[in-house]
Scaffold this motif. Structure first.
Motif, PDB file in Angstrom:
ATOM      1  N   GLU A 255      27.050 -49.083  -5.663  1.00  0.00           N
ATOM      2  CA  GLU A 255      27.542 -49.050  -7.038  1.00  0.00           C
ATOM      3  C   GLU A 255      26.712 -49.964  -7.938  1.00  0.00           C
ATOM      4  OE1 GLU A 255      31.697 -49.940  -9.522  1.00  0.00           O
ATOM      5  OE2 GLU A 255      31.676 -49.969  -7.326  1.00  0.00           O
ATOM      6  N   ALA A 258      23.312 -48.303  -8.582  1.00  0.00           N
ATOM      7  CA  ALA A 258      23.423 -47.130  -9.460  1.00  0.00           C
ATOM      8  C   ALA A 258      23.703 -47.530 -10.906  1.00  0.00           C
ATOM      9  CB  ALA A 258      24.520 -46.208  -8.942  1.00  0.00           C
ATOM     10  N   ASP A 259      24.388 -48.645 -11.101  1.00  0.00           N
ATOM     11  CA  ASP A 259      24.721 -49.089 -12.462  1.00  0.00           C
ATOM     12  C   ASP A 259      23.577 -49.833 -13.140  1.00  0.00           C
ATOM     13  OD1 ASP A 259      27.205 -48.003 -12.213  1.00  0.00           O
ATOM     14  OD2 ASP A 259      28.222 -49.903 -11.744  1.00  0.00           O
ATOM     15  N   ARG A 261      19.454 -50.829 -14.122  1.00  0.00           N
ATOM     16  CA  ARG A 261      18.194 -50.186 -14.496  1.00  0.00           C
ATOM     17  C   ARG A 261      17.071 -51.155 -14.131  1.00  0.00           C
ATOM     18  NH1 ARG A 261      21.341 -46.949 -14.342  1.00  0.00           N
ATOM     19  NH2 ARG A 261      21.886 -45.256 -15.788  1.00  0.00           N
ATOM     20  N   GLN A 266      13.060 -49.145 -17.166  1.00  0.00           N
ATOM     21  CA  GLN A 266      14.497 -48.824 -17.125  1.00  0.00           C
ATOM     22  C   GLN A 266      14.783 -47.646 -16.187  1.00  0.00           C
ATOM     23  OE1 GLN A 266      17.132 -50.653 -19.062  1.00  0.00           O
ATOM     24  NE2 GLN A 266      15.358 -51.944 -18.619  1.00  0.00           N
ATOM     25  N   ILE A 267      14.287 -47.772 -14.964  1.00  0.00           N
ATOM     26  CA  ILE A 267      14.384 -46.685 -13.988  1.00  0.00           C
ATOM     27  C   ILE A 267      15.756 -46.702 -13.314  1.00  0.00           C
ATOM     28  CG2 ILE A 267      13.409 -45.759 -11.847  1.00  0.00           C
ATOM     29  CD1 ILE A 267      10.748 -47.038 -12.696  1.00  0.00           C
ATOM     30  N   HIS A 268      16.353 -45.512 -13.218  1.00  0.00           N
ATOM     31  CA  HIS A 268      17.624 -45.356 -12.516  1.00  0.00           C
ATOM     32  C   HIS A 268      17.345 -45.105 -11.042  1.00  0.00           C
ATOM     33  CE1 HIS A 268      21.120 -42.830 -11.116  1.00  0.00           C
ATOM     34  NE2 HIS A 268      21.724 -43.927 -11.525  1.00  0.00           N
ATOM     35  N   VAL A 269      18.021 -45.868 -10.177  1.00  0.00           N
ATOM     36  CA  VAL A 269      17.784 -45.788  -8.738  1.00  0.00           C
ATOM     37  C   VAL A 269      19.121 -45.653  -8.024  1.00  0.00           C
ATOM     38  CG1 VAL A 269      16.883 -46.999  -6.699  1.00  0.00           C
ATOM     39  CG2 VAL A 269      15.689 -47.186  -8.891  1.00  0.00           C
ATOM     40  N   THR A 270      19.144 -44.870  -6.953  1.00  0.00           N
ATOM     41  CA  THR A 270      20.303 -44.832  -6.056  1.00  0.00           C
ATOM     42  C   THR A 270      19.820 -45.021  -4.627  1.00  0.00           C
ATOM     43  OG1 THR A 270      20.188 -42.422  -5.784  1.00  0.00           O
ATOM     44  CG2 THR A 270      21.584 -43.273  -7.579  1.00  0.00           C
ATOM     45  N   ASN A 303      23.217 -41.536  -2.675  1.00  0.00           N
ATOM     46  CA  ASN A 303      24.076 -42.436  -3.449  1.00  0.00           C
ATOM     47  C   ASN A 303      25.441 -42.546  -2.809  1.00  0.00           C
ATOM     48  OD1 ASN A 303      24.809 -44.208  -5.500  1.00  0.00           O
ATOM     49  ND2 ASN A 303      25.514 -42.556  -6.852  1.00  0.00           N
TER      50      ASN A 303
END
Length: 308
Positions: A255, A258-259, A261, A266-270, A303
């Motif tokens: 969590e 995932a929340d 960056r 500002q890369i989104h990663v899971t 995720n």
């Protein structure tokens, strides 16, 4: 005849004393004599050269002017106790001193107790500069620490590397077996990490790995051990944690990642994680079970956390 004999003895004593004084003055090591109050009574040329003072600047001054402020009181007490004691030689000691320019040096000092013309005791101190040796020792220490770090740590993230991590896992398994404590592990892998490298480049990809593992470390307990198995795959050892608690911990990790960056992009990663608990009755390797659970998490869309 008696008077003549005494005169010869006196001349021999005077000549011996004068020769001793000449030896002290010309000695290649720093030598000083301090009176019962700790003030300089004699300093040789080597002593003056080492500290950068002239003889006139030192005579009559307290020896503690040369000592680092933090050590002055202790060394003054030691001097006073030595002057009042019965020992003719003080223990060799290592200490930091300051020269006239304020530069710090490390010396070895050795003292002897002598008697002055007035019959009162004096301290005769020899000093040897070991600054270069101490600096070399410190460089060697740092080099050895660096080699040890490289042998046990992943250069990119600073975490334990695979070899050191698996060794630590073996130690924790033995401890769990011996004391009957719970032991869980988790293997997690960044989802679609190849796409990050392909899109932003490997430099940004490395930054993502550093930032993700730092966040994981902040989310977990201080007693949990994180290591890099290779690439974008990581192992977490959780001593004294059962399966349910390990699952909840990894859900918090998923969590948090995932929340967040990562990097300036500002890369989104899971991440996908597999959890397994050590049990002596299960012969299949705990790593294999966690790894299999992690791949099931990926197959389910990523995720998420799957328990073996």
């Amino acid at each position: 005849m008696i008077d003549k004999g005494l005169d010869n003895i006196y001349q021999l004593f005077t000549r011996t004393r004068r020769n001793t004084e000449n030896i002290i003055k010309t000695a290649p090591v720093g030598i000083c004599i301090t009176d019962p109050d700790g003030c300089f009574e004699m300093v040789n040329a080597a002593y003056c050269h080492f500290y950068g003072y002239s003889e006139e600047e030192l005579l009559g001054k307290h020896f503690s002017m040369m000592i680092a402020p933090a050590d002055r009181d202790a060394l003054t007490r030691r001097h006073d106790e030595f002057i009042k004691g019965d020992s003719i030689q003080d223990f060799r000691q290592e200490c930091e001193v300051r020269d006239k320019q304020g530069d710090v040096h490390t010396i070895i000092a050795e003292a002897a107790r002598i008697e002055g013309d007035d019959g009162r005791p004096r301290q005769l101190t020899f000093i040897v500069d070991i600054t270069e040796r101490k600096q070399l020792e410190e460089r060697l220490k740092q080099a050895n620490e660096r080699l040890d770090h490289l042998a046990h740590r992943d250069e990119l993230t600073g975490l334990f590397n695979r070899r050191a991590g698996l060794q630590r896992l073996g130690e924790e398994e033995q401890r769990s077996k011996r004391y009957g404590n719970a032991l869980s592990i988790a293997i997690f892998d960044l989802d679609s990490f190849k796409a990050i490298n392909d899109t932003y480049g490997h430099g940004i990809g490395d930054d993502v790995l550093r930032e993700v593992t730092a966040l994981v470390g902040q989310t977990l307990r201080s007693t949990d051990i994180q290591m890099r198995l290779g690439g974008e795959e990581f192992l977490i050892i959780m001593p004294e944690v059962d399966t349910q608690a390990a699952e909840r911990a990894m859900e918090r990790v998923c969590e948090a990642i995932a929340d967040a960056r990562f990097t300036c992009q500002q890369i989104h990663v899971t991440v996908s994680a597999g959890v397994a608990c050590y049990a002596e009755t299960i012969h299949r390797c705990i790593l294999d079970r966690a790894d299999g659970a992690m791949y099931r998490a990926k197959e389910a869309g990523g995720n998420r956390v799957v328990v073996a």
